[in-house]
Design an enzyme around this catalytic site. Sequence first.
Site, PDB file in Angstrom:
ATOM      1  CG  HIS A 119      -0.937   4.178   4.795  1.00 22.79           C
ATOM      2  ND1 HIS A 119      -1.655   3.895   5.934  1.00 22.79           N
ATOM      3  CD2 HIS A 119      -0.447   2.971   4.350  1.00 22.79           C
ATOM      4  CE1 HIS A 119      -1.612   2.592   6.163  1.00 22.79           C
ATOM      5  NE2 HIS A 119      -0.879   2.027   5.229  1.00 22.79           N
TER       6      HIS A 119
ATOM      7  CB  CYS B 214      -0.956  -0.006   1.190  1.00 24.41           C
ATOM      8  SG  CYS B 214      -0.171  -0.290   2.792  1.00 24.41           S
TER       9      CYS B 214
END
Length: 337
Positions: free
Chosen positions: A242, A128
């Site tokens: 994130h 990711c």
Amino acid sequence: MKKINLAVVGATGAVGQELLKILRERNFPVGGLKLLATERSAGTKINWEGRDYTVAATANEAFEGVDIALFAGGSASKEYAREAAKRGAVVVDNSSAFRMDNDVPLVVPEVNPEDVRQHKGIIANPNCSTIIMVVPLKVIHDAARIKRVVVSTYQAVSGAGKEAIEELAAQVKMFAEGQQEINPEVFPHQIAFNLIPHIDVFSDMDYTKEEWKMVNETKKIMHDDSIEITATTVRVPVFRSHSESVNIETERRITPAEAKEILSKAPGIIVQDDPGKREYPMPLYTSDRDEVFVGRIREDNSIANGLNMWVVSDQLRKGAATNAVQIAELVVKYGCF
């Protein structure tokens, strides 16, 4: 458009649920649909597009007649992915099991879509944090050729699964109620009101496996082993999305104005950068979005050809499920299934 017989492995987990959501949002041409998970989750009912589906236990024979199998990640990939490919399914895998295999393309559709054509049954979805970083990196690399990247990540707990989300929520509640002793189970330390500079296991040179993923996967995706990359990955008490501080050194100087212009024109990127108005990407406002948000674009004052960026994106969507569905769309587009 041809309808695709699809399987979703890990359908009851956080990424599996996002996959189903995004398949619906993007109107993926689903014909038949099989929802698979562990024995423990078998029998669970999931409603998708107005129809109730019963989750079945993942087994080799379940992949008969499947065109594309989306694996949400975890141990099922090593156990079933190659067998699914042998039975004719194109596997799009979210785990780290095959990412660095020479015969497995590692794909971010905005960066290296043509690599999909080279698959031999399995296509890997990158880590990711890597996905979120390489989308803007590719744009800068094409314009000024990147020599070196220093990245520090601020990774949401949902990257560690549903249990991690529940642990943060429970710890916040315990802290608010004045409970003195908080015993972590998912993370090695308390995550509420804390930062943990440790994601995955420690490996070579005391870097974590997560950090080496960002180094090695970026080079493979960008098809350039000459780029020097160093990473520090940190878990933060944020539920979703994130964030990354990315420092780039390029062969030729690229100004912040030029960087903003080319990034704003690139697919999948939203430039959010107006310091005077306190506008910059933040995880709270990028959650449940597919774009990669870029801001705080400024020159590195310490070197001649340096640039700093602040990059934020929803790691459950663009960092996992959306990227996987985009790969599946390319498989359909290119007819390589």
